[in-house]
Motif scaffolding. Structure first.
Motif, PDB file in Angstrom:
ATOM      1  N   GLY A  20      17.029   3.919  -2.112  1.00  0.00           N
ATOM      2  CA  GLY A  20      15.573   4.009  -2.206  1.00  0.00           C
ATOM      3  C   GLY A  20      14.908   2.647  -2.232  1.00  0.00           C
ATOM      4  N   VAL A  21      15.520   1.701  -2.956  1.00  0.00           N
ATOM      5  CA  VAL A  21      14.992   0.335  -3.010  1.00  0.00           C
ATOM      6  C   VAL A  21      14.920  -0.237  -1.597  1.00  0.00           C
ATOM      7  CG1 VAL A  21      15.501  -2.029  -3.770  1.00  0.00           C
ATOM      8  CG2 VAL A  21      15.751  -0.127  -5.368  1.00  0.00           C
ATOM      9  N   MET A  22      15.985  -0.056  -0.831  1.00  0.00           N
ATOM     10  CA  MET A  22      16.061  -0.630   0.516  1.00  0.00           C
ATOM     11  C   MET A  22      15.225   0.164   1.528  1.00  0.00           C
ATOM     12  SD  MET A  22      18.039  -3.310   0.182  1.00  0.00           S
ATOM     13  CE  MET A  22      18.344  -3.699   1.889  1.00  0.00           C
ATOM     14  N   ALA A  28       0.814  -1.218   0.000  1.00  0.00           N
ATOM     15  CA  ALA A  28       0.000   0.000   0.000  1.00  0.00           C
ATOM     16  C   ALA A  28       0.849   1.271   0.000  1.00  0.00           C
ATOM     17  CB  ALA A  28      -0.935   0.001   1.213  1.00  0.00           C
ATOM     18  N   LYS A  29       2.018   1.222   0.593  1.00  0.00           N
ATOM     19  CA  LYS A  29       2.946   2.345   0.662  1.00  0.00           C
ATOM     20  C   LYS A  29       2.294   3.628   1.161  1.00  0.00           C
ATOM     21  CE  LYS A  29       6.091   0.541  -2.808  1.00  0.00           C
ATOM     22  NZ  LYS A  29       6.677  -0.371  -1.874  1.00  0.00           N
ATOM     23  N   ASP A  40      12.443   2.168   1.464  1.00  0.00           N
ATOM     24  CA  ASP A  40      10.981   2.131   1.572  1.00  0.00           C
ATOM     25  C   ASP A  40      10.516   0.875   2.312  1.00  0.00           C
ATOM     26  OD1 ASP A  40      11.554   0.672  -0.979  1.00  0.00           O
ATOM     27  OD2 ASP A  40       9.372   0.517  -1.075  1.00  0.00           O
ATOM     28  N   ASP A  41      11.261  -0.217   2.178  1.00  0.00           N
ATOM     29  CA  ASP A  41      10.886  -1.433   2.909  1.00  0.00           C
ATOM     30  C   ASP A  41      11.232  -1.329   4.395  1.00  0.00           C
ATOM     31  OD1 ASP A  41      10.009  -3.848   0.961  1.00  0.00           O
ATOM     32  OD2 ASP A  41      11.251  -2.375  -0.053  1.00  0.00           O
ATOM     33  N   VAL A  42      12.289  -0.613   4.715  1.00  0.00           N
ATOM     34  CA  VAL A  42      12.620  -0.376   6.124  1.00  0.00           C
ATOM     35  C   VAL A  42      11.509   0.465   6.763  1.00  0.00           C
ATOM     36  CG1 VAL A  42      14.246   0.775   7.683  1.00  0.00           C
ATOM     37  CG2 VAL A  42      15.101  -0.686   5.846  1.00  0.00           C
ATOM     38  N   LEU A  43      10.988   1.437   6.028  1.00  0.00           N
ATOM     39  CA  LEU A  43       9.862   2.228   6.550  1.00  0.00           C
ATOM     40  C   LEU A  43       8.624   1.351   6.757  1.00  0.00           C
ATOM     41  CD1 LEU A  43      10.134   5.568   4.541  1.00  0.00           C
ATOM     42  CD2 LEU A  43      10.662   5.181   6.946  1.00  0.00           C
ATOM     43  N   ALA A  44       8.360   0.442   5.830  1.00  0.00           N
ATOM     44  CA  ALA A  44       7.232  -0.490   5.997  1.00  0.00           C
ATOM     45  C   ALA A  44       7.453  -1.360   7.231  1.00  0.00           C
ATOM     46  CB  ALA A  44       7.064  -1.355   4.751  1.00  0.00           C
ATOM     47  N   ALA A  45       8.695  -1.730   7.495  1.00  0.00           N
ATOM     48  CA  ALA A  45       9.016  -2.504   8.702  1.00  0.00           C
ATOM     49  C   ALA A  45       8.724  -1.685   9.952  1.00  0.00           C
ATOM     50  CB  ALA A  45      10.482  -2.944   8.673  1.00  0.00           C
ATOM     51  N   PHE A  46       9.086  -0.403   9.951  1.00  0.00           N
ATOM     52  CA  PHE A  46       8.815   0.441  11.115  1.00  0.00           C
ATOM     53  C   PHE A  46       7.320   0.629  11.333  1.00  0.00           C
ATOM     54  CE2 PHE A  46      13.287   2.000  10.708  1.00  0.00           C
ATOM     55  CZ  PHE A  46      13.704   1.558  11.958  1.00  0.00           C
ATOM     56  N   GLY A  81       5.382   5.903   0.273  1.00  0.00           N
ATOM     57  CA  GLY A  81       5.178   6.140  -1.153  1.00  0.00           C
ATOM     58  C   GLY A  81       6.010   7.303  -1.669  1.00  0.00           C
ATOM     59  N   HIS A  82       6.114   8.352  -0.858  1.00  0.00           N
ATOM     60  CA  HIS A  82       6.926   9.513  -1.260  1.00  0.00           C
ATOM     61  C   HIS A  82       8.377   9.110  -1.468  1.00  0.00           C
ATOM     62  CE1 HIS A  82       8.810  13.425  -1.297  1.00  0.00           C
ATOM     63  NE2 HIS A  82       9.566  13.038  -0.295  1.00  0.00           N
ATOM     64  N   TYR A  83       8.946   8.396  -0.510  1.00  0.00           N
ATOM     65  CA  TYR A  83      10.347   7.984  -0.633  1.00  0.00           C
ATOM     66  C   TYR A  83      10.530   6.946  -1.732  1.00  0.00           C
ATOM     67  CZ  TYR A  83      11.515  10.690   3.461  1.00  0.00           C
ATOM     68  OH  TYR A  83      11.705  11.720   4.339  1.00  0.00           O
ATOM     69  N   ASP A  84       9.543   6.095  -1.925  1.00  0.00           N
ATOM     70  CA  ASP A  84       9.619   5.112  -2.997  1.00  0.00           C
ATOM     71  C   ASP A  84       9.721   5.812  -4.356  1.00  0.00           C
ATOM     72  OD1 ASP A  84       9.458   2.371  -4.062  1.00  0.00           O
ATOM     73  OD2 ASP A  84       7.495   2.993  -4.797  1.00  0.00           O
TER      74      ASP A  84
END
Length: 188
Positions: free
Chosen positions: A166-168, A144-145, A170-176, A150-153
């Motif tokens: 950037g690849v790495m 869903a980002k 956005d997923d770290v943010l999803a983890a947080f 989504g902004h950083y992606d």
């Protein structure tokens, strides 16, 4: 006589396209993945080659690898493995993106693997169902980002280490976000 006939030089498939041009990205193969160690890592040791939902398959691989590796390492060691995995991902995703000519191809799943390790390192100890909930929440946020993911992606896409970050990231943010859900759930 030269090997190249006179005329324009052949285009490098990894070059940036001019405005209005399109490119068809082929599905990477096992041969491509095995052609360089960075490809093998970025593609999650084959989990990113799944024809259906490679990000989900990569996350499942990350979960399984977390369970297996945890048999031999102490919980604190995971922080070092995650930090090292992030740095390794910068190199692997940068090289793989360059070789594919695509900044964030769906087959590059190392970012999901490192991010689910981060989630599981902080929610463990928990039951299988707790880990399954962590998996589902992480996938929800990764797909869903929500802001600012989504902004950083979008804003960190591109070539080089910035694009790999950037690849790495956005997923770290999803983890947080996933860890925030667990923190709220446990405080109730």
């Amino acid at each position: 006589m030269s090997a190249n006939p006179s005329g324009p030089a052949p285009r490098d498939p990894a070059m940036t396209l001019d405005a209005g041009q399109t490119a068809k990205v082929m599905r990477p193969t096992a041969r491509f993945m095995l052609s360089h160690p960075a490809h093998l890592i970025a593609m999650g040791f084959g989990s990113g080659l799944s024809p259906v939902s490679p990000g989900t398959v990569g996350t499942l691989y990350g979960w399984l690898s977390y369970v297996v590796i945890s048999m031999w390492v102490q919980p604190f060691t995971w922080l070092w493995l995650i930090a090292g995995g992030f740095v390794l991902g910068l190199w692997a995703c940068n090289r793989t993106a360059r070789d594919m000519g695509v900044h964030d191809h769906g087959s590059m799943v190392w970012d999901e693997i490192v991010a689910i390790w981060l989630v599981l390192a902080f929610v463990t100890p928990t039951s299988f169902w707790g880990q399954f909930a962590a998996f589902l929440w992480f996938r929800l946020f990764d797909i869903a980002k929500p802001a600012p993911i989504g902004h950083y992606d979008r804003s960190l896409k591109g070539p080089g280490l910035r694009g790999a970050f950037g690849v790495m990231f956005d997923d770290v943010l999803a983890a947080f976000y996933t860890l925030l859900v667990f923190a709220i759930w446990r405080s109730i």
